[in-house]
Design an enzyme around this catalytic site. Structure first.
Site, PDB file in Angstrom:
ATOM      1  N   LYS A 136       0.978  -1.388   0.018  1.00 11.79           N
ATOM      2  CA  LYS A 136       0.118   0.117  -0.100  1.00 11.79           C
ATOM      3  C   LYS A 136       0.952   1.311  -0.181  1.00 11.79           C
ATOM      4  O   LYS A 136       0.336   2.356   0.273  1.00 11.79           O
ATOM      5  CB  LYS A 136      -1.132   0.159   1.147  1.00 11.79           C
ATOM      6  CG  LYS A 136      -1.763  -1.198   1.453  1.00 11.79           C
ATOM      7  CD  LYS A 136      -2.394  -1.882   0.171  1.00 11.79           C
ATOM      8  CE  LYS A 136      -3.626  -0.713  -0.726  1.00 11.79           C
ATOM      9  NZ  LYS A 136      -3.825  -1.381  -1.791  1.00 11.79           N
ATOM     10  N   SER A 180      -5.041   2.181   4.907  1.00 12.49           N
ATOM     11  CA  SER A 180      -5.295   1.853   3.626  1.00 12.49           C
ATOM     12  C   SER A 180      -5.128   0.148   3.398  1.00 12.49           C
ATOM     13  O   SER A 180      -6.209  -0.367   2.635  1.00 12.49           O
ATOM     14  CB  SER A 180      -3.916   2.272   2.707  1.00 12.49           C
ATOM     15  OG  SER A 180      -3.877   1.724   1.357  1.00 12.49           O
TER      16      SER A 180
END
Ligand SMILES: Nc1ncnc2c1ncn2[C@@H]1O[C@H](COP(=O)(O)OS(=O)(=O)O)[C@@H](OP(=O)(O)O)[C@H]1O
EC number: 2.8.2.-
Length: 314
Positions: free
Chosen positions: A71, A160
């Site tokens: 991420k 995320s």
């Protein structure tokens, strides 16, 4: 022969050998059409220990790998690098040094695209950064492998990561339920992978046992969004490439909220990353984020010290 001649079959030696050669060529072409040519050459490769070569270049081990972080912006970086004519990269994540190591190095090299002299072979698998066995394994492939790590504020990275899991399992407990060991002590649960991945200093220590710092490039995931051309300049320098990917290649897409690649030559539309990149994050209470930020601070400081770079995450 006598029997065949009696049956009227042509047994002239020259014509028979032409006939069999034609059959052999047809079998080979059939194999090629069904995609076996590569496995034939890779079997040859295993025994000869030479690179497979043809007019379009040879398959080489990657000279540079984007090893992390999950991420962080690894897909964006790889797609931006692929614009460079001297970079050839595998599209999918090979996961060789964590999941498929037992398949062997020849299997790995066979996944690589063919390259010509002066071109760089690359791949990205963000889980390598947190895999304990990855550094010695990469080292035994080549000790001169260049390692690129895209890092992002570990707090946003955790959110995320959580958002991604949430899309797969909508019944997931809330972020705050997962981030604390229990609600009374308020201790952060470091066994939760969304938290653990962000302790960059710890994972880097593991890599530094095998590779010198000079072999790493740390890319700021935040700058990759706000100044893609600037970060790409650093990456191309690190890889010893001409600065081909520049400002001219990017535009900021207001709808997506991210930089995208301008219309590549011969293509009808510009290229933004897909829907799975740049997902809206759920709201997390400010107090929870604050506690997580406090948790990461000392690890971030250690990471800045180790890399000699301030990523500005507080
Ligand atoms: N240009 C561009 N377009 C879209 N998204 C971009 C871009 N640059 C960086 N990012 C950020 O990349 C985040 C996903 O990171 P990764 O590609 O490393 O994710 S993964 O580990 O491969 O799943 C992704 O995280 P989320 O925003 O949480 O979805 C983005 O913030």
């Amino acid at each position: 022969g006598v029997v065949l001649r009696k049956q009227g079959v042509d047994t002239h030696p020259k014509r028979v050998s032409v006939f069999f050669t034609m059959i052999l060529i047809s079998i080979y072409l059939f194999y090629c059409l069904t995609g076996y040519c590569d496995s034939i050459s890779s079997a040859y490769d295993t025994y000869s220990n030479l690179s497979v070569s043809n007019n379009f270049g040879t398959k080489e081990f990657p000279q540079a790998i984007i090893i992390g972080v999950k991420k962080g912006g690894t897909r964006a970086l790889l797609e931006f690098l692929r614009v460079h004519p001297d970079v050839r990269a595998v599209g999918a994540e090979p996961h060789f040094f964590d999941r498929f190591y037992e398949k062997g190095l020849q299997w790995y090299r066979n996944l690589m695209p063919r390259t010509l002299d002066g071109q760089i072979t690359m791949e990205k698998t963000p889980s390598y950064f947190i895999t304990r066995e990855a550094p010695p394994r990469v080292f035994s492939m080549s000790r001169s492998t260049k390692l690129i790590v895209v890092v992002r504020d570990p707090v946003t990275r955790a959110v995320s990561d959580y958002t991604q899991t949430l899309t797969k399992s909508p019944d997931l407990p809330s972020f705050q339920n997962l981030v604390f060991k229990n609600s009374t002590t308020g201790l952060i649960d470091t066994s939760w992978s969304a938290v653990r991945i962000g302790i960059y200093a710890k994972h880097l220590e593991n890599w530094l046992r095998y590779f010198p710092l000079a072999q790493f490039l740390f890319v700021s995931g935040e700058k990759l969004v706000t100044d893609p051309a600037g970060e790409m300049g650093r990456v191309q320098d690190f890889l010893g490439l001409k600065r081909v990917v520049t400002n001219k290649h990017f535009y900021f897409n207001q709808t997506k909220g991210f930089p995208c690649l301008k219309k590549p030559e011969g293509s009808s539309r510009p290229r933004c990353l897909g829907k799975s990149k740049g997902r809206p994050h759920p709201h997390i209470p400010a107090e929870v984020l604050h506690r997580l930020r406090d948790f990461y601070r000392p690890f971030n400081m250690k990471f800045y010290q180790m890399t000699g770079q301030d990523f500005g995450w507080d």
